[in-house]
Design an enzyme around this catalytic site. Sequence first.
Site, PDB file in Angstrom:
ATOM      1  CG  LEU A 143      -2.032   1.033   1.282  1.00 49.02           C
ATOM      2  CD1 LEU A 143      -3.018   0.803   0.149  1.00 49.02           C
ATOM      3  CD2 LEU A 143      -2.756   0.963   2.628  1.00 49.02           C
ATOM      4  CG  ASP A 441      22.398  28.201  -6.853  1.00 45.67           C
ATOM      5  OD1 ASP A 441      21.707  29.243  -6.815  1.00 45.67           O
ATOM      6  OD2 ASP A 441      23.624  28.210  -7.008  1.00 45.67           O
TER       7      ASP A 441
END
Length: 617
Positions: A143, A441
């Site tokens: 699951l 960045d």
Amino acid sequence: MKLKISLIAPILLLFSFFFAVESKCRTSCPLALASYYLENGTTLSVINQNLNSSIAPYDQINFDPILRYNSNIKDKDRIQMGSRVLVPFPCECQPGDFLGHNFSYSVRQEDTYERVAISNYANLTTMESLQARNPFPATNIPLSATLNVLVNCSCGDESVSKDFGLFVTYPLRPEDSLSSIARSSGVSADILQRYNPGVNFNSGNGIVYVPGRDPNGAFPPFKSSKQDGVGAGVIAGIVIGVIVALLLILFIVYYAYRKNKSKGDSFSSSIPLSTKADHASSTSLQSGGLGGAGVSPGIAAISVDKSVEFSLEELAKATDNFNLSFKIGQGGFGAVYYAELRGEKAAIKKMDMEASKQFLAELKVLTRVHHVNLVRLIGYCVEGSLFLVYEYVENGNLGQHLHGSGREPLPWTKRVQIALDSARGLEYIHEHTVPVYVHRDIKSANILIDQKFRAKVADFGLTKLTEVGGSATRGAMGTFGYMAPETVYGEVSAKVDVYAFGVVLYELISAKGAVVKMTEAVGEFRGLVGVFEESFKETDKEEALRKIIDPRLGDSYPFDSVYKMAELGKACTQENAQLRPSMRYIVVALSTLFSSTGNWDVGNFQNEDLVSLMSGR
């Protein structure tokens, strides 16, 4: 005989390349369409979740890709069951020489491979494909596990027709037939059969590829992959020449090896970097004497896959002892030098020992993550200083093209392509790696441009890993002008990269820096995001946008395309991180935009009135 065998291997590889020069998967195409059949209460929200193509909350900017390709849908919350919805998605080359796209699906209660294929993906994939591409046994799928869901696609075939360049992946149903699909698609039965040789359209199951229409109702033409490359004949000639040369090298080197076995090491260093990097085994900087004096324990213990370790002597020799004449760039963590190492052009980043965290971050990411739109790491060195050796990308960075002088202005179509390439690189580290990486960045200076003006994301020195869909709390890092508001509080998630990417989109439009000097007065600076936000507040938004479009573009752009990119930039730079789109959504949106922009070439229009009409001026 070991050496001789190792030399024969690349020759055999080249022979196999020669005989398979006409690959089935020579290139990807920006866009394909999936035909999703609605039944059992399926909604657009379900399709959005399964095929990862966001609808809300971005439909207010009129950029939703699903609705653009389904003009018959008037209300996205009420769609007739038994109808088909076209969902755009990127069509890419996959390992194994075929076209497709991998979607991610989170397993829910009572899911089985069969149920996922039939109910959740409307037979766009198969149970067998899911079993083959996922590690979980069919009887025990955890699951909340994430499944790789492959949906095949087509980019067309110019030997059949050059009139069709956009294709629908169409799962057949019992009520379908060749004649019914021909009627609904507006394509002749003969063309359909030629695109799908040997397929029985009356079988009621399986996949066929049907020419699709763009949002304007037109069939986009086929775009030949040969325009940017060389012909098969030229390739064959080159390969034969290389094979002859390698056979000669085999004879000379093997003779020298037998004569003096002690020279085996010199042969090792003559192997091209790209070959050696691909075949280097995983090593540790702690073993084999690889660590130098002053190397921190963290660096000494890192495991490095598929990278070459260079000596300081070799790097110094290639750069004339890091002479300034070889210097091609300067970043926040070190200087970058051009070099030719073992027959391959390279870029060497030299970093101080104090930058060990950034060194480790780049090394960890680029030895594990490989994508055509991410810069390739060739190797490293830890003697005296820290060195990273990358592939050399010839055309500099995007910032130099947009803000620097002495370069030709980038045409609009190339700007859209660069945006799409960069988005694909970011989507890969956000969506398709385990763990997930956040670049932190993203900026125009960290997007490199190659000879064909295709983009590669670079500089992973600030990269952090997070759980899928998660976030982390870190210190504020990045470049001023690109930093999302939440970074002030140290919050890091993939949406930080999305925000910075939105700033890059604004740069592509305006050719202005992330921080704009408003007047000559000292201290009069403003963020580029603020400049665009101000234009969106104007009564005449279009006129306000025209005032900040890069003047070097002149009239050579379709204004509608620029406006849509600006709206996407606006969605990316929303203050609330949760309202920003995912990179997966951005890739689909830019694929759609590129598909429509790519056919626009102002050079084909000589009439000035037509040029003005096409540019929206």
